[in-house]
Design a protein around this motif. Sequence first.
Motif, PDB file in Angstrom:
ATOM      1  N   VAL B  10     -44.321 -12.979 -16.375  1.00  0.00           N
ATOM      2  CA  VAL B  10     -43.307 -13.114 -17.254  1.00  0.00           C
ATOM      3  C   VAL B  10     -41.945 -12.922 -16.190  1.00  0.00           C
ATOM      4  CG1 VAL B  10     -41.837 -11.595 -19.135  1.00  0.00           C
ATOM      5  CG2 VAL B  10     -44.498 -11.782 -19.204  1.00  0.00           C
ATOM      6  N   ARG B  11     -42.039 -12.007 -15.622  1.00  0.00           N
ATOM      7  CA  ARG B  11     -40.807 -12.001 -14.656  1.00  0.00           C
ATOM      8  C   ARG B  11     -40.530 -13.091 -13.785  1.00  0.00           C
ATOM      9  NH1 ARG B  11     -41.376  -6.193 -11.958  1.00  0.00           N
ATOM     10  NH2 ARG B  11     -39.912  -7.124 -10.519  1.00  0.00           N
ATOM     11  N   THR B  13     -41.580 -16.380 -14.632  1.00  0.00           N
ATOM     12  CA  THR B  13     -41.165 -17.146 -15.552  1.00  0.00           C
ATOM     13  C   THR B  13     -39.664 -17.112 -15.925  1.00  0.00           C
ATOM     14  OG1 THR B  13     -43.368 -17.300 -16.516  1.00  0.00           O
ATOM     15  CG2 THR B  13     -41.713 -18.509 -17.865  1.00  0.00           C
ATOM     16  N   ILE B  14     -39.380 -16.046 -16.036  1.00  0.00           N
ATOM     17  CA  ILE B  14     -37.934 -15.561 -16.467  1.00  0.00           C
ATOM     18  C   ILE B  14     -36.933 -15.913 -15.226  1.00  0.00           C
ATOM     19  CG2 ILE B  14     -36.044 -14.023 -17.168  1.00  0.00           C
ATOM     20  CD1 ILE B  14     -38.365 -12.894 -19.024  1.00  0.00           C
ATOM     21  N   HIS B  15     -37.345 -15.753 -14.099  1.00  0.00           N
ATOM     22  CA  HIS B  15     -36.542 -15.906 -12.907  1.00  0.00           C
ATOM     23  C   HIS B  15     -36.493 -17.476 -12.919  1.00  0.00           C
ATOM     24  CE1 HIS B  15     -36.703 -12.131 -11.949  1.00  0.00           C
ATOM     25  NE2 HIS B  15     -37.833 -11.949 -11.086  1.00  0.00           N
ATOM     26  N   LEU B  18     -34.197 -18.881 -15.542  1.00  0.00           N
ATOM     27  CA  LEU B  18     -32.528 -18.559 -15.288  1.00  0.00           C
ATOM     28  C   LEU B  18     -32.116 -19.558 -14.230  1.00  0.00           C
ATOM     29  CD1 LEU B  18     -30.445 -16.783 -15.692  1.00  0.00           C
ATOM     30  CD2 LEU B  18     -31.228 -15.001 -13.975  1.00  0.00           C
ATOM     31  N   LEU B  65     -31.408 -14.621 -20.805  1.00  0.00           N
ATOM     32  CA  LEU B  65     -32.236 -14.715 -19.728  1.00  0.00           C
ATOM     33  C   LEU B  65     -31.536 -13.785 -18.507  1.00  0.00           C
ATOM     34  CD1 LEU B  65     -33.063 -18.524 -19.398  1.00  0.00           C
ATOM     35  CD2 LEU B  65     -34.845 -16.641 -19.988  1.00  0.00           C
ATOM     36  N   LEU B  68     -32.678 -10.275 -19.569  1.00  0.00           N
ATOM     37  CA  LEU B  68     -33.908 -10.159 -19.245  1.00  0.00           C
ATOM     38  C   LEU B  68     -34.325  -9.902 -17.827  1.00  0.00           C
ATOM     39  CD1 LEU B  68     -35.793 -12.656 -21.679  1.00  0.00           C
ATOM     40  CD2 LEU B  68     -35.836 -10.104 -22.003  1.00  0.00           C
ATOM     41  N   HIS B  69     -33.779 -10.669 -17.113  1.00  0.00           N
ATOM     42  CA  HIS B  69     -33.963 -10.759 -15.668  1.00  0.00           C
ATOM     43  C   HIS B  69     -33.475  -9.541 -15.071  1.00  0.00           C
ATOM     44  CE1 HIS B  69     -33.587 -12.319 -11.200  1.00  0.00           C
ATOM     45  NE2 HIS B  69     -32.305 -11.714 -11.464  1.00  0.00           N
ATOM     46  N   LEU B  72     -35.769  -6.482 -17.063  1.00  0.00           N
ATOM     47  CA  LEU B  72     -37.518  -6.371 -17.074  1.00  0.00           C
ATOM     48  C   LEU B  72     -38.243  -5.607 -16.003  1.00  0.00           C
ATOM     49  CD1 LEU B  72     -38.861 -10.055 -18.121  1.00  0.00           C
ATOM     50  CD2 LEU B  72     -39.166  -7.915 -19.269  1.00  0.00           C
TER      51      LEU B  72
END
Lengths: 233, 85
Positions: B10-11, B13-15, B18, B65, B68-69, B72
């Motif tokens: 998840v992390r 993907t978010i990175h 972003l 994002l 979340l970045h 998380l």
Amino acid sequence: MVRKITNLAVTLAMLLSALLLALGGCPGDITNGNGETNGDGSLEPVEVREYQGENLSSVNDFRENSIKGPQYVDIENYQLEITGLVENPASYSYDEVIEGYKHYKKVVTLNCVEGWSVNILWEGVLVSDLLAEAKPLPEAKVVIFHAYDGYTTSLPVDYITDNDILMAYMMNEIPLPPERGFPFELVAESKWGYKWIKWVTAIELSDDVDYRGYWEDRGFSNTADLDEGFLGR
Amino acid sequence: MRRATVPGLVRRTIHWLLLAVTILFLITGFGISEFRVVENITLGWLTKSWALRLHDNLWIPFVVLLVLHICLPFVFKGKPKEVEL
């Protein structure tokens, strides 16, 4: 490892954006109006920054966003054409426009879709005076402005006449610099900046109410009213 | 066989998202102020009006994002559960 590359990439992207924003946010100064001397020893005109108690922006506060970059019009060969649905098509030299029509001054703010705005003292002639001389035919509903670089935009005849719209040749008491639209820029007050056509070479009367100018044809609003969004048909 | 954790996925993907949104944010910004160059580079695909539309709306996913970045790592502080990829 992947995380390190990701973090590095994000950091680099942010640094790059900061650098590019810093570079892009510095409009170049215009030499006119800085109090320098001409070849004959006379002083260059200096722009005013206040008019009747109102603060004005500088001619250097604009951002260059024309479609082909600044245009340098040869004023010796310049002619302003009034054409289309008129009884008396006309062609004027720069001096004939300046000397043949009454001058008016107005402080009007230009609001650009890019998010910046400038408050400027404009001086020019009324477009409606030019139109009155040319005598528009009854079916003429739209005024199409043409510029030296091929840019066009249009406005309703009623808007032009009802709002005393100026075609400016001076800004902040100095002649319009080439980068700002010399010899003439339209002061389309209460309209978004893309209606403020620079380097005007022709004014055409038309019955085509659906005519769309350069940016209007690329998705910008044709009415371009400031109290409405600039995107959309 | 590579192994990864759900929070890690998840992390990551978010990175990457972003990063993608940041780059798009940059490109559309330049599509507004330097539209002549950007239109040529993108073969006319990214016009000024499209750049304005995208740029005006990109701040929402960018902020989401970014939050979340940042958050998380604190959310997934526990021992990660491994899954097989």
